[in-house]
Design a protein around this motif. Structure first.
Motif, PDB file in Angstrom:
ATOM      1  N   GLU A  42      -0.139   1.219  -3.919  1.00 16.99           N
ATOM      2  CA  GLU A  42       0.477   0.036  -3.319  1.00 16.99           C
ATOM      3  C   GLU A  42       0.114  -0.110  -1.849  1.00 16.99           C
ATOM      4  N   GLY A  43      -0.303  -1.319  -1.477  1.00 17.88           N
ATOM      5  CA  GLY A  43      -0.648  -1.599  -0.090  1.00 17.88           C
ATOM      6  C   GLY A  43      -1.896  -0.896   0.398  1.00 17.88           C
ATOM      7  N   HIS A  44      -2.697  -0.357  -0.518  1.00 20.89           N
ATOM      8  CA  HIS A  44      -3.878   0.443  -0.154  1.00 20.89           C
ATOM      9  C   HIS A  44      -3.502   1.622   0.744  1.00 20.89           C
ATOM     10  N   ASN A  45      -2.280   2.135   0.572  1.00 21.76           N
ATOM     11  CA  ASN A  45      -1.816   3.227   1.430  1.00 21.76           C
ATOM     12  C   ASN A  45      -2.164   4.607   0.894  1.00 21.76           C
TER      13      ASN A  45
END
Length: 407
Positions: A42-45
């Protein structure tokens, strides 16, 4: 075999790629193979192997100070900001995947050009690589930089994405595409050798979908109106704004319908505002992201996909299996899965007047509408067999491993 199914996109997500990965994993495991799923979180995190709940956080991959230096290295005025964004994501993706480890896999099956290029750089020389391309990333991103973001360096970005498309289509031992449209696009526009590509359409777990159609939820259809439904992402490329425009015209002549918009995405708020501005707030209902799409389709009448850019849409496959009359744009690979006037209706992309006419005609001619749905279901249940599809994929795996060993 120990197999890794990998994507660059955020997982889990709404859409065909994630659905394809899940169903392919299940089928491969039924044949005795071990399968892991990898993607961005999620969110490229973070990057994670989803089924093992193993992840590498982005801030653990690289110290903040180094990250700032990396950002600075891409700050040149000659670097397009969209290219910079994806270059940084590629950098973190490669670091994350390397830390999670690729050594144990006999074969890696990537699902997009980004993951193909990244994983090809870091995998073992003895591991076979297969890629499935679910669309033309270069087309989407080039449209974004030239028509939406409109950067002064968009020409440089277009060159970058063309190169990425070529590399992503050629770095694997074998590349799978779902239709002749994408094969022709890759060979003619991006000069990918034809012998690199195998055309195999998707399979779909029709049995599970049919069971889920009977799982009722709280949603009820109106008793006195037909239900028009759209399912999918709410992004510019899906053309939902054109559907709203068409419905605004339709309302001038009849009000015996409602429209359900099922899904979420970056244009959700804008589309809701457009619907209100057109006076459709009592006719069009935004359901957001839901898990009961099979049931919602079962109680609908007409499925509409007003897409502007498409490969082989999962939403059409699901509408066919559920026996709905389908109206879809005549773009990409869509004409290869709909026979106009027999298993559905093809409409010119972006043409709101024609879309209005098609919807109105189906509402006016219920026997024809139901016959389209009957034909679509009959064709879909035969065509989207998951067992046949996975056998073809396994054949590609075996050929890729043989090709790798004999290089």
């Amino acid at each position: 075999m120990k197999i890794l199914l990998a994507t660059f996109w955020i997982t889990p997500h709404v859409g065909g790629v994630w659905n394809y990965m899940q169903q392919l994993k299940e089928k491969l495991e039924s044949f005795g193979h071990e399968v892991d799923l990898l993607g961005y979180g999620e969110g490229h995190n973070y990057v994670h192997i989803i089924n093992e709940n193993r992840r590498i956080e982005k801030d653990k991959l690289i110290p903040l100070r180094t990250a700032k230096l990396l950002e600075k290295s891409y700050s040149s005025k000659h670097v397009d900001p969209v290219v910079k964004y994806y270059e940084l994501l590629r950098y973190f993706y490669e670091l994350g995947v390397r830390n999670l480890g690729l050594e144990k896999y006999d074969l890696i099956h990537t699902q997009d050009v980004f993951s193909t290029v990244c994983i090809n750089r870091i995998k073992s020389n003895t591991t076979a690589l297969v890629a499935t391309l679910h669309g033309c990333v270069a087309h989407e991103l080039k449209h974004y930089v030239t028509h939406i973001h409109k950067t002064p360096t968009s020409n440089l970005a277009c060159v970058y994405f063309d190169k990425l498309e070529f590399e992503g289509a050629t770095y694997a031992e074998i590349t799978i595409v779902a239709n002749e449209w994408l094969k022709n696009t890759l060979t003619s526009e991006f000069h990918v050798p034809a012998e690199q590509l195998k055309v195999y359409h998707y399979g779909y777990d029709t049995e599970s979908f049919l069971k889920r159609m009977d799982e009722k939820t709280a949603i009820q259809r109106p008793t006195d109106k037909k239900v028009i439904i759209y399912t999918g992402r709410l992004s510019e490329f899906k053309g939902v704004h054109h559907l709203l425009g068409a419905l605004s015209q339709l309302k001038k002549s009849r009000n015996d319908w409602v429209c359900w918009i099922v899904g979420d995405g970056p244009m959700q708020e804008e589309l809701i505002n457009q619907s209100k501005a057109l006076g459709l707030e009592n006719d069009v209902f935004f359901f957001g992201r839901r898990d009961d799409i099979p049931y919602l389709l079962s109680i609908s009448d007409i499925f509409v996909l007003p897409t502007l850019m498409e490969n082989q849409p999962l939403s059409v496959i699901e509408a066919q299996i559920s026996g709905k009359a389908v109206i879809a744009s005549d773009v990409g690979g869509v004409p290869e899965i709909i026979e106009h006037g027999i298993t559905g209706v093809l409409s010119p992309a972006g043409d709101e007047q024609m879309l209005t006419m098609h919807i109105n005609y189906l509402l006016e001619n219920e026997p024809y509408m139901k016959n389209l749905g009957f034909n679509a279901k009959k064709w879909g249940l035969e065509h989207w067999s998951p067992d046949k599809a996975v056998q073809k994929v396994l054949g590609v795996y075996e050929n890729a491993i043989f090709k790798k060993r004999n290089k």
